[in-house]
Enzyme design. Structure first.
Site, short mmCIF file in Angstrom:
data_model
loop_
_atom_site.label_atom_id
_atom_site.label_comp_id
_atom_site.label_asym_id
_atom_site.label_seq_id
_atom_site.Cartn_x
_atom_site.Cartn_y
_atom_site.Cartn_z
N ARG A 25 0.83 -1.22 0.00
CA ARG A 25 0.00 0.00 0.00
C ARG A 25 0.86 1.27 0.00
O ARG A 25 0.54 2.24 0.66
CB ARG A 25 -0.93 0.04 1.21
CG ARG A 25 -1.85 -1.13 1.31
CD ARG A 25 -3.21 -0.74 0.82
NE ARG A 25 -4.16 -1.79 1.13
CZ ARG A 25 -5.43 -1.58 1.35
NH1 ARG A 25 -5.89 -0.37 1.31
NH2 ARG A 25 -6.22 -2.58 1.57
N ARG A 29 -3.35 6.86 1.01
CA ARG A 29 -3.82 8.05 1.73
C ARG A 29 -2.80 8.77 2.58
O ARG A 29 -3.05 9.88 3.02
CB ARG A 29 -5.01 7.66 2.62
CG ARG A 29 -6.28 7.44 1.85
CD ARG A 29 -7.39 6.95 2.74
NE ARG A 29 -7.12 5.60 3.20
CZ ARG A 29 -7.90 4.93 4.03
NH1 ARG A 29 -8.98 5.49 4.52
NH2 ARG A 29 -7.60 3.69 4.38
N ARG A 38 -7.06 11.79 -5.80
CA ARG A 38 -8.31 11.11 -5.51
C ARG A 38 -9.47 12.11 -5.56
O ARG A 38 -10.55 11.81 -6.05
CB ARG A 38 -8.26 10.40 -4.16
CG ARG A 38 -9.41 9.40 -4.02
CD ARG A 38 -9.45 8.71 -2.69
NE ARG A 38 -9.88 9.62 -1.64
CZ ARG A 38 -10.15 9.27 -0.39
NH1 ARG A 38 -9.99 8.01 -0.02
NH2 ARG A 38 -10.52 10.15 0.50
N ASP A 75 -7.56 -2.42 -6.93
CA ASP A 75 -7.99 -3.03 -5.67
C ASP A 75 -8.37 -4.47 -5.91
O ASP A 75 -8.69 -4.85 -7.04
CB ASP A 75 -9.19 -2.27 -5.07
CG ASP A 75 -9.37 -2.66 -3.61
OD1 ASP A 75 -8.59 -2.20 -2.76
OD2 ASP A 75 -10.26 -3.47 -3.31
N TYR A 151 -15.42 -10.71 1.32
CA TYR A 151 -16.11 -9.44 1.04
C TYR A 151 -17.39 -9.69 0.24
O TYR A 151 -18.41 -9.02 0.45
CB TYR A 151 -15.19 -8.49 0.27
CG TYR A 151 -14.04 -7.98 1.11
CD1 TYR A 151 -14.19 -6.89 1.95
CD2 TYR A 151 -12.80 -8.62 1.08
CE1 TYR A 151 -13.15 -6.44 2.74
CE2 TYR A 151 -11.75 -8.18 1.87
CZ TYR A 151 -11.92 -7.09 2.70
OH TYR A 151 -10.90 -6.65 3.48
O1 1CP Z 1 0.23 0.63 -3.12
C1 1CP Z 1 -0.71 -0.21 -3.11
O2 1CP Z 1 -0.57 -1.31 -2.60
C2 1CP Z 1 -2.00 0.23 -3.72
C3 1CP Z 1 -2.82 -0.80 -4.42
C4 1CP Z 1 -3.76 -1.59 -3.49
C5 1CP Z 1 -3.66 -2.93 -3.10
C6 1CP Z 1 -2.51 -3.88 -3.39
C7 1CP Z 1 -4.97 -1.09 -2.93
C8 1CP Z 1 -5.48 0.30 -3.04
N1 1CP Z 1 -5.62 -2.13 -2.30
C9 1CP Z 1 -4.83 -3.26 -2.38
C10 1CP Z 1 -5.15 -4.59 -1.88
C11 1CP Z 1 -6.30 -4.79 -0.96
N2 1CP Z 1 -7.54 -4.16 -0.96
C12 1CP Z 1 -6.33 -5.80 0.03
C13 1CP Z 1 -5.21 -6.80 0.26
C14 1CP Z 1 -4.07 -6.21 1.04
C15 1CP Z 1 -4.40 -5.83 2.46
O3 1CP Z 1 -4.72 -6.72 3.27
O4 1CP Z 1 -4.33 -4.63 2.75
C16 1CP Z 1 -7.57 -5.73 0.68
C17 1CP Z 1 -8.04 -6.60 1.84
C18 1CP Z 1 -8.35 -4.70 0.06
C19 1CP Z 1 -9.77 -4.32 0.36
C20 1CP Z 1 -9.91 -2.89 0.68
N3 1CP Z 1 -9.64 -1.88 -0.20
C21 1CP Z 1 -10.35 -2.30 1.88
C22 1CP Z 1 -10.88 -3.04 3.09
C23 1CP Z 1 -9.85 -3.34 4.10
C24 1CP Z 1 -10.49 -4.02 5.31
O5 1CP Z 1 -9.94 -3.77 6.39
O6 1CP Z 1 -11.46 -4.77 5.19
C25 1CP Z 1 -10.29 -0.91 1.73
C26 1CP Z 1 -10.62 0.14 2.74
C27 1CP Z 1 -9.83 -0.67 0.40
C28 1CP Z 1 -9.64 0.65 -0.24
C29 1CP Z 1 -8.31 0.95 -0.77
N4 1CP Z 1 -7.63 0.16 -1.68
C30 1CP Z 1 -6.45 0.77 -2.03
C31 1CP Z 1 -6.40 2.02 -1.31
C32 1CP Z 1 -5.29 3.02 -1.42
C33 1CP Z 1 -7.56 2.12 -0.54
C34 1CP Z 1 -7.99 3.29 0.32
C35 1CP Z 1 -9.00 4.03 -0.43
C36 1CP Z 1 -9.00 5.50 -0.21
O7 1CP Z 1 -9.64 5.91 0.77
O8 1CP Z 1 -8.40 6.25 -0.99
#
Ligand code: 1CP
Length: 345
Positions: A25, A29, A38, A75, A151
């Site tokens: 990640r 943010r 964003r 994502d 999910y």
């Molecule tokens: O640099 C990077 O890694 C960005 C690309 C990326 C990746 C690899 C994002 C962007 N998401 C992910 C993977 C991801 N998404 C996972 C697997 C890795 C992990 O465990 O963190 C999971 C579970 C998600 C699902 C997800 N996406 C959630 C839920 C998390 C939870 O606790 O249940 C959320 C909040 C997101 C949103 C998201 N995805 C990515 C970002 C930067 C964000 C935040 C969105 C924002 O507010 O801008």
């Protein structure tokens, strides 16, 4: 070119002069330039599906910190979205989906528009393979079937994935069909990412840690084994990294059975255990606590050296044990990057 990318050399089992690094990640943010884009895009999903913006966001951390790998900005939930499930990211709430928790709802999903829906993501990969510096690798990714299913079934993130675990116990046949659909669609998605130019793949099984051993084998190991097999049938040489978060000692079986090239290690796993038991099996990524990256200072510095010292005898890629937390001060990321760039094995 493969040979000047430290990240890919390490994934091949070589010991490079310097330990390569990137952070889960790393785009997100905690960076003001991310927040600005964003806002301009409108929403998180608009950002994911806009190739110009997604390309720029992927490059942001690389420009600041000189990481050895960039991870495609997207994502894990674009797969259920592409299969026809409703998806929205609500600010402060995370992802919200209309639950798919019975056979009828599962039957409404389809792979027919998979590639058409994901085309903007493929375009981002293609842009990035042209724009990234020669020494920086591009990582493509997807969620593992179990984690994505949690999910899809629950309709949002959850603490213990109870609804999905219950469905897997109570309606095994339907749940198996859901996992099979995710194995096929995820394999196709990852194969397409390689075709468009990613150098390596990572598969995130963020919620594998709540499953008992037999369930872990059925819903995490076996689907991943099939995905690896499907990808290798088309691209035998692309490195595949697995991240079975929370799997503990079960990582050993995971590596042997899925035949991944490398694993990412979570924060809770001891580095001396990894050195003794995992590094002899395959290259390892990990495993700084993302909260240390928030707190900073001497404790952070000590933990970074601890990981580097413990894993320096093997093929190690420095990373976090989970994703960067939004409150992370970018200067702490810079401090860690500088330590790694100057560290001598
Ligand atoms: O640099 C990077 O890694 C960005 C690309 C990326 C990746 C690899 C994002 C962007 N998401 C992910 C993977 C991801 N998404 C996972 C697997 C890795 C992990 O465990 O963190 C999971 C579970 C998600 C699902 C997800 N996406 C959630 C839920 C998390 C939870 O606790 O249940 C959320 C909040 C997101 C949103 C998201 N995805 C990515 C970002 C930067 C964000 C935040 C969105 C924002 O507010 O801008």
């Amino acid at each position: 070119m493969t040979n000047n990318k430290l990240f890919l050399q390490t994934l091949k089992g070589q010991q490079t002069e310097r330990v390569p690094f990137w952070f889960m990640r790393q785009a997100g943010r905690y960076l003001p330039e991310y927040m600005a884009l964003r806002k301009e895009a409108g929403s998180f999903l608009d950002l994911c599906y806009n190739p110009d913006f997604a390309t720029e966001v992927t490059l942001q951390p690389i420009k600041r910190f000189n990481m050895d790998a960039a991870i495609l900005f997207s994502d894990i939930l674009v797969i259920p979205h592409a299969l026809g499930q409703d998806l929205a990211f609500k600010v402060g709430e995370g992802p919200v989906l209309t639950p798919v928790d019975n056979l009828e709802k599962l039957k409404a999903l389809s792979m027919e528009k998979l590639h058409q829906h994901l085309n903007p993501v493929y375009q981002t990969v293609s842009n990035l393979s042209e724009k990234l510096p020669n020494n920086v690798a591009l990582i493509g990714f997807a969620g593992a079937p179990w984690t994505v299913a949690t999910y899809m079934v629950n309709g949002r993130g959850s603490k213990d994935q109870a609804e999905t675990r219950l469905m897997a116990y109570q309606d095994r046949e339907t749940f198996q069909k859901l996992i099979d659909l995710l194995v096929t669609s995820t394999s196709e998605y990852l194969i397409k990412q390689v075709e468009m130019g990613v150098d390596a793949l990572q598969v995130f099984d963020s919620w594998s840690g709540t499953l008992p051993a037999d369930e872990f084998n059925q819903w995490c190991v076996e689907p991943m084994r099939k995905i690896v097999e499907n990808i290798r049938a088309v691209y035998p040489d692309v490195p595949i990294i697995g991240f079975p978060k929370g799997a503990g000692h079960k990582i050993q079986t995971y590596i042997k059975k899925t035949k991944v090239n490398a694993v990412s290690i979570d924060t809770s796993t001891s580095t001396s255990w990894v050195r003794d038991k995992i590094l002899p099996l395959c290259p390892v990524q990990g495993n700084l606590d993302p909260l240390l990256l928030v707190s900073g200072g001497a404790a952070l510095e000590k933990a970074v050296y601890h990981i580097l010292d413990h894993l320096k005898a093997g093929s190690h890629i420095f990373n976090l044990g989970h994703g960067i937390i939004p409150q992370t001060p970018p200067e702490n990321v810079k401090m860690v990057s500088d330590i790694i760039l100057n560290y001598k094995r």
